[in-house]
Design an enzyme around this catalytic site. Structure first.
Site, mmCIF file in Angstrom:
data_model
loop_
_atom_site.group_PDB
_atom_site.id
_atom_site.type_symbol
_atom_site.label_atom_id
_atom_site.label_comp_id
_atom_site.label_asym_id
_atom_site.label_seq_id
_atom_site.Cartn_x
_atom_site.Cartn_y
_atom_site.Cartn_z
ATOM 1 N N SER A 42 1.048 -1.174 -0.089
ATOM 2 C CA SER A 42 -0.104 0.061 0.112
ATOM 3 C C SER A 42 0.669 1.345 -0.069
ATOM 4 C CB SER A 42 -1.081 -0.193 1.307
ATOM 5 O OG SER A 42 -2.087 0.727 1.069
ATOM 6 N N ASP A 156 -5.388 -3.734 -2.409
ATOM 7 C CA ASP A 156 -4.441 -3.221 -1.333
ATOM 8 C C ASP A 156 -3.593 -4.335 -0.993
ATOM 9 O OD1 ASP A 156 -3.433 -2.321 1.363
ATOM 10 O OD2 ASP A 156 -4.298 -0.558 0.412
#
Length: 312
Positions: A42, A156
């Site tokens: 991320s 993510d």
């Protein structure tokens, strides 16, 4: 040390708190460590990819200047049931700032971690366009739309591996250092020295609402509401809304996964930033978060520095 100790750096997920990664990198550089490999999930993939490309100076200057309005202008509404924002505008801005390139051509080994939720596994992205890998790794569920690479719709990386140590296991470096920017709440900030405090610029001011167009003011109100759910102070259980349930579930899942990963692949050192150091979308607080990272690195990593010859 006679030669610079080499480091595999693992940068965790955590929204705006990821700007603390910059402070940790700066501390390592200033104390003679040579970062040879970076793996990130991320926001850790974003900072790590920029660093691996050799463009952290330009990126740091840019984020230090961001205001709340600048952050809002980077959000491109997706009008899609799979996510609020497309993420194209921020990626194009970064490409203009840094330049697009392939991961295999970077001077430092880099791996971004994303999640293939259909196959229920993590995906290591270490070849191909850098910003495609970053875009996939930052695709926070419901916030950014999924991103497709090689026929896989990716989300993510923090969903499956918030602190991705495994991609660095074959590096052969002297040290593996992990940075967790979603640590337990309530950790007091590391004390700042007088010199550091004097050198730290004041936080950038945000524009008063009265100078913004009406639609911008409404977006700010919306983002403030989202921030209160996704990164703000925990609410009493009887006041929980859907956002509290989603964020609490996400943080719990990430915390449990992180503990398992750290137990399975113990790094040589961990720098921890608590998850209440900033809200998830407070990307206009770069100055203080970068400094927080530098100070926490000093506390967590100073023991790795060998004293000079002859020191008592």
């Amino acid at each position: 040390m006679n030669t610079a100790p080499t480091v595999s750096l693992v940068l965790g997920s955590g929204g705006a708190r990821g700007f603390a990664h910059i402070g940790v990198i700066r501390w390592l550089e200033s104390h003679g460590f040579a970062i040879r490999s970076v793996a990130g999930s991320s926001v850790g993939a974003l900072i790590g990819g920029v660093y691996a490309a050799g463009e952290l100076d330009a990126f740091e200057n840019w984020v230090r200047a961001l205001t709340q309005t600048d952050v809002l202008r980077l959000l491109d509404v997706a009008w899609s049931p799979s996510g609020l924002f497309k993420g194209e505008r921020v990626m194009e801005t970064l490409k203009e700032l840094i330049g697009d390139r392939n991961i295999e051509d970077l001077p430092i080994t880099f791996t971004a971690v994303a999640s293939d939720v259909e196959a229920q596994k993590e995906v290591w992205l270490n070849r191909g366009p850098l910003f495609d890998a970053i875009r996939a790794s930052i695709a926070v569920p419901t916030v950014f739309t999924p991103f497709e690479i090689a026929g896989r719709r990716l989300l993510d990386g923090g969903l499956v591996n918030p602190i991705p140590i495994a991609p660095t296991l074959g590096d052969g470096t002297d040290l593996t250092i992990a940075v967790d920017v979603a640590g337990p709440r309530g950790q007091a900030p590391a004390p700042a020295s007088a010199a550091a405090a004097a050198a730290t610029p004041p936080p950038a001011s945000t524009e008063p609402a009265g100078v913004l167009a009406d639609y911008q003011s409404r977006i700010i109100a919306f983002i403030d509401e989202v921030q209160a759910k996704l990164g703000g102070e925990p609410q009493p259980a009887e006041q929980w809304g859907l956002g509290d349930v989603l964020q609490g579930s996400f943080e719990t899942m990430q915390g449990i996964i992180s503990r398992f990963k750290l137990a399975a692949y113990s790094p040589d050192a961990i720098v921890t930033i608590p998850r209440d150091a900033a809200r998830s979308f407070e990307f206009y607080r770069a100055d203080e978060l970068i400094e927080r990272g530098r100070r926490e690195a000093e506390l967590a990593l100073a023991h790795l520095i060998e004293p000079p010859p002859g020191a008592g």
